[in-house]
Motif scaffolding. Sequence first.
Motif, PDB file in Angstrom:
ATOM      1  N   ALA A  22     -31.883  41.940   4.899  1.00  0.00           N
ATOM      2  CA  ALA A  22     -32.083  40.666   5.594  1.00  0.00           C
ATOM      3  C   ALA A  22     -31.320  40.607   6.914  1.00  0.00           C
ATOM      4  N   ASN A  23     -30.201  41.316   6.982  1.00  0.00           N
ATOM      5  CA  ASN A  23     -29.363  41.283   8.183  1.00  0.00           C
ATOM      6  C   ASN A  23     -29.405  42.588   8.978  1.00  0.00           C
ATOM      7  N   ALA A  24     -30.344  43.462   8.668  1.00  0.00           N
ATOM      8  CA  ALA A  24     -30.376  44.770   9.323  1.00  0.00           C
ATOM      9  C   ALA A  24     -31.693  44.984  10.059  1.00  0.00           C
ATOM     10  N   LYS A  25     -31.674  45.902  10.974  1.00  0.00           N
ATOM     11  CA  LYS A  25     -32.883  46.387  11.637  1.00  0.00           C
ATOM     12  C   LYS A  25     -33.410  47.508  10.749  1.00  0.00           C
TER      13      LYS A  25
ATOM     14  N   ARG B 133     -38.893  68.623   0.688  1.00  0.00           N
ATOM     15  CA  ARG B 133     -38.444  69.081   2.008  1.00  0.00           C
ATOM     16  C   ARG B 133     -39.536  68.766   3.035  1.00  0.00           C
ATOM     17  N   ILE B 134     -39.173  67.951   4.000  1.00  0.00           N
ATOM     18  CA  ILE B 134     -40.142  67.584   5.043  1.00  0.00           C
ATOM     19  C   ILE B 134     -39.377  67.050   6.251  1.00  0.00           C
ATOM     20  N   ARG B 135     -39.946  67.252   7.413  1.00  0.00           N
ATOM     21  CA  ARG B 135     -39.361  66.729   8.648  1.00  0.00           C
ATOM     22  C   ARG B 135     -40.407  65.848   9.319  1.00  0.00           C
ATOM     23  N   ARG B 136     -40.049  64.566   9.513  1.00  0.00           N
ATOM     24  CA  ARG B 136     -40.941  63.597  10.151  1.00  0.00           C
ATOM     25  C   ARG B 136     -40.123  62.661  11.021  1.00  0.00           C
ATOM     26  N   THR B 137     -40.819  61.876  11.842  1.00  0.00           N
ATOM     27  CA  THR B 137     -40.179  60.914  12.743  1.00  0.00           C
ATOM     28  C   THR B 137     -40.476  59.502  12.254  1.00  0.00           C
ATOM     29  N   THR B 138     -39.459  58.633  12.301  1.00  0.00           N
ATOM     30  CA  THR B 138     -39.628  57.248  11.878  1.00  0.00           C
ATOM     31  C   THR B 138     -40.445  56.476  12.910  1.00  0.00           C
ATOM     32  N   GLU B 139     -40.802  55.254  12.575  1.00  0.00           N
ATOM     33  CA  GLU B 139     -41.551  54.399  13.503  1.00  0.00           C
ATOM     34  C   GLU B 139     -40.787  54.176  14.803  1.00  0.00           C
ATOM     35  N   ASP B 140     -39.446  54.165  14.734  1.00  0.00           N
ATOM     36  CA  ASP B 140     -38.633  53.954  15.937  1.00  0.00           C
ATOM     37  C   ASP B 140     -38.236  55.259  16.626  1.00  0.00           C
ATOM     38  N   GLY B 141     -38.801  56.389  16.176  1.00  0.00           N
ATOM     39  CA  GLY B 141     -38.576  57.654  16.864  1.00  0.00           C
ATOM     40  C   GLY B 141     -37.383  58.469  16.408  1.00  0.00           C
TER      41      GLY B 141
ATOM     42  N   ALA C 113     -23.806  49.690  12.688  1.00  0.00           N
ATOM     43  CA  ALA C 113     -24.914  49.457  13.617  1.00  0.00           C
ATOM     44  C   ALA C 113     -25.908  48.433  13.072  1.00  0.00           C
ATOM     45  N   GLY C 114     -25.816  48.160  11.776  1.00  0.00           N
ATOM     46  CA  GLY C 114     -26.763  47.224  11.158  1.00  0.00           C
ATOM     47  C   GLY C 114     -28.173  47.784  11.104  1.00  0.00           C
ATOM     48  N   THR C 115     -28.283  49.104  10.847  1.00  0.00           N
ATOM     49  CA  THR C 115     -29.603  49.743  10.780  1.00  0.00           C
ATOM     50  C   THR C 115     -29.802  50.398   9.420  1.00  0.00           C
ATOM     51  N   LEU C 116     -31.036  50.447   9.038  1.00  0.00           N
ATOM     52  CA  LEU C 116     -31.404  50.992   7.757  1.00  0.00           C
ATOM     53  C   LEU C 116     -32.716  51.755   7.924  1.00  0.00           C
ATOM     54  N   VAL C 117     -32.826  52.932   7.313  1.00  0.00           N
ATOM     55  CA  VAL C 117     -34.072  53.692   7.315  1.00  0.00           C
ATOM     56  C   VAL C 117     -34.594  53.701   5.885  1.00  0.00           C
TER      57      VAL C 117
END
Length: 188
Positions: free
Chosen positions: A20-23, A38-46, A71-75
């Motif tokens: 609720a409080n994170a990006k 095992r995989i390598r991908r890029t998130t929506e934010d790059g 940083a208040g970020t979460l993947v």
Amino acid sequence: MRVNTVLGNLEDPGWASRQANAKVDYLVLDQWEAQKSRIRRTTEDGVEVALSLDRGVQLRDGDVLAWDEDAGTLVAARINLKDVMEIELAGLLGSAPETVIATCLELGHAVGNQHWPAVVKGTRVYVPLTVDKAVMGSVMKTHAFEGIEYGFRPGAEVIPYLAPHEARRLFGAAAREGEGHTHAVPQG
């Protein structure tokens, strides 16, 4: 960013409040990619993410892959699963054993003849959507199986009940259109 473990899930009470409080940045995977450890991908934010999970760990929609409190970020993982056809066999339970055997053999032939992978869990059979729902429904109606009901459910509702090898059969196989057994006549 390297991810070796799943920290939790966005549906868990502790993560729901953090979210609720994170990006929130999502790593979007299709049903085939979600089965890989095992995989390598890029998130929506790059952000580039390298997953290196233990064997048998199966990503679920909403799994938290990274958390930076400062940083208040979460993947988190966002898994796009196709629907599945759910075939309910419980209506056969009161039938004579010969009827149950014959009906299940006919159902197996009908599903197998279409080259649809299937997973049996109790009295339910799950078949991934590899073609349009109308086509799959037509196959079931053509055979008019007595004592069997069927419908369609989102894959996300079914996957929590599956072992990793069953999820791969259901969702991995369906994502690889064009692979597998065919009836092509060899040229020559």
